[in-house]
Design a protein around this motif. Structure first.
Motif, PDB file in Angstrom:
ATOM      1  N   LEU A 171      32.859 101.238  38.563  1.00  0.00           N
ATOM      2  CA  LEU A 171      32.429 102.635  38.444  1.00  0.00           C
ATOM      3  C   LEU A 171      31.124 102.883  39.204  1.00  0.00           C
ATOM      4  O   LEU A 171      30.928 103.961  39.783  1.00  0.00           O
ATOM      5  CB  LEU A 171      32.257 102.995  36.961  1.00  0.00           C
ATOM      6  N   LYS A 175      30.704 105.639  42.132  1.00  0.00           N
ATOM      7  CA  LYS A 175      29.642 106.642  42.152  1.00  0.00           C
ATOM      8  C   LYS A 175      28.878 106.576  43.474  1.00  0.00           C
ATOM      9  O   LYS A 175      28.530 107.615  44.074  1.00  0.00           O
ATOM     10  CB  LYS A 175      28.683 106.420  40.981  1.00  0.00           C
ATOM     11  N   THR A 234      39.432 110.622  36.458  1.00  0.00           N
ATOM     12  CA  THR A 234      38.249 110.931  37.268  1.00  0.00           C
ATOM     13  C   THR A 234      38.328 110.258  38.643  1.00  0.00           C
ATOM     14  O   THR A 234      38.047 110.879  39.679  1.00  0.00           O
ATOM     15  CB  THR A 234      36.967 110.489  36.545  1.00  0.00           C
ATOM     16  N   LEU A 255      31.088 110.708  36.765  1.00  0.00           N
ATOM     17  CA  LEU A 255      31.005 109.241  36.833  1.00  0.00           C
ATOM     18  C   LEU A 255      29.799 108.710  36.058  1.00  0.00           C
ATOM     19  O   LEU A 255      29.856 107.618  35.480  1.00  0.00           O
ATOM     20  CB  LEU A 255      30.956 108.786  38.293  1.00  0.00           C
TER      21      LEU A 255
END
Length: 299
Positions: free
Chosen positions: A87, A91, A195, A218
């Motif tokens: 993640l 981002k 997402t 995020l």
């Protein structure tokens, strides 16, 4: 009172039997290392020994449960660590492609990596420990997540609890829908899989506004994973505390059991030697009485 030869003989036989019993008992203690061979030897002591053994067996079962719990939580912790890294990279890519210097071409190329990250996150969600899916609740033989159906969770919302103390249980798993899809708002409300899919789509369609919005989403996803990781840490602490108590109590119980059950080998060996000497003396005395009686009979 006149002491007859029969009385002398009976007394001698009784002493001989007692000496034999003494030697046999001493031999048992030396060979087994235990003071109590059977309940009749010491009814109270035998009861305590049984209680101590039962308590120790229960503690050892709790410790086996704790070991299993550590294995399961360790697998989840490693999975969340990998998820955090993925993640964070997503981002980083989103921030880069949300800037004014990004172009349709750079976003389209970056979307490929985002799709790869999504596939890796899906793989993390389907992590198995000992050939069981750890994020599927009770459905440990079913993969919790399926590619292309990110709103679907194939597992259950059940925790797998183990007893770690009398009347105390601990959940050894995390629910995949709560961690990866934000179900119930337990750790957060972000669907991590959706997402990432939305981010890849926004990059493929050159949608800068959506990319900028997803940067914030995020951040929420990272907070969500952090909250789940903190929950794991709290459970680890409970396992460690319970195991420490069990080690301490088991040590005390073993000491009490040893006091009740184990023989002082030096004392037991000395008792065996004395018993053997007593037996030899009893045998000699009995033999003399028998010999005297036989001579009197022959006369």
């Amino acid at each position: 009172m006149r002491v007859s030869e029969k009385m002398l003989f009976d007394t001698s036989v009784q002493n001989l039997n007692k000496a034999v019993e003494r030697v046999l008992r001493a031999q048992e203690e030396v060979s087994t290392g235990r003071k109590v061979q059977r309940p009749s030897d010491d009814p109270v002591g035998a009861g305590l020994i049984l209680d101590f053994r039962t308590s120790i067996a229960n503690l050892e079962q709790y410790q086996r449960n704790i070991t299993w719990g550590r294995t399961a939580l360790g697998g989840a912790e490693a999975a969340l660590s990998g998820l955090t890294g993925l993640l964070a990279r997503a981002k980083e890519l989103a921030v880069g492609q949300a800037s004014g210097t990004a172009t349709a071409e750079t976003r389209d190329v970056t979307a490929i990596e985002v799709r790869q990250i999504l596939a890796q996150v899906l793989s993390v969600g389907n992590t198995r420990v000992n050939d069981k899916y750890i994020f599927s609740g009770f459905a440990t033989s079913t993969a919790p997540f399926t590619a292309g159906s990110y709103a679907t969770y194939n597992g259950t919302a059940d925790t797998i609890d183990v007893a770690i103390d009398p009347s105390v249980t601990l959940a050894t798993n995390l629910i995949g829908s709560q961690v990866f899809q934000g179900a119930g708002g337990v750790y957060g409300s972000t669907n991590v899989l959706d997402t990432l899919d939305d981010l890849a789509t926004a990059m493929e369609t050159n949608d800068a506004a959506t990319i900028r919005t997803i940067v914030g989403t995020l951040d929420n996803a990272l907070d969500q994973v952090s909250a789940a990781t903190a929950d794991l840490g709290a459970r680890w602490n409970r396992l460690d505390e319970a195991n420490f108590r069990h080690v301490q109590v088991k040590t005390q119980l073993r000491s009490l059991l040893s006091d009740r059950e184990d023989v002082d080998m030096i004392k037991a060996a000395s008792e065996l030697t004395i018993g053997q000497q007593t037996l030899e003396a009893a045998r000699a005395s009995t033999a003399r009485i028998l010999q005297s009686s036989l001579l009197d009979f022959l006369r």
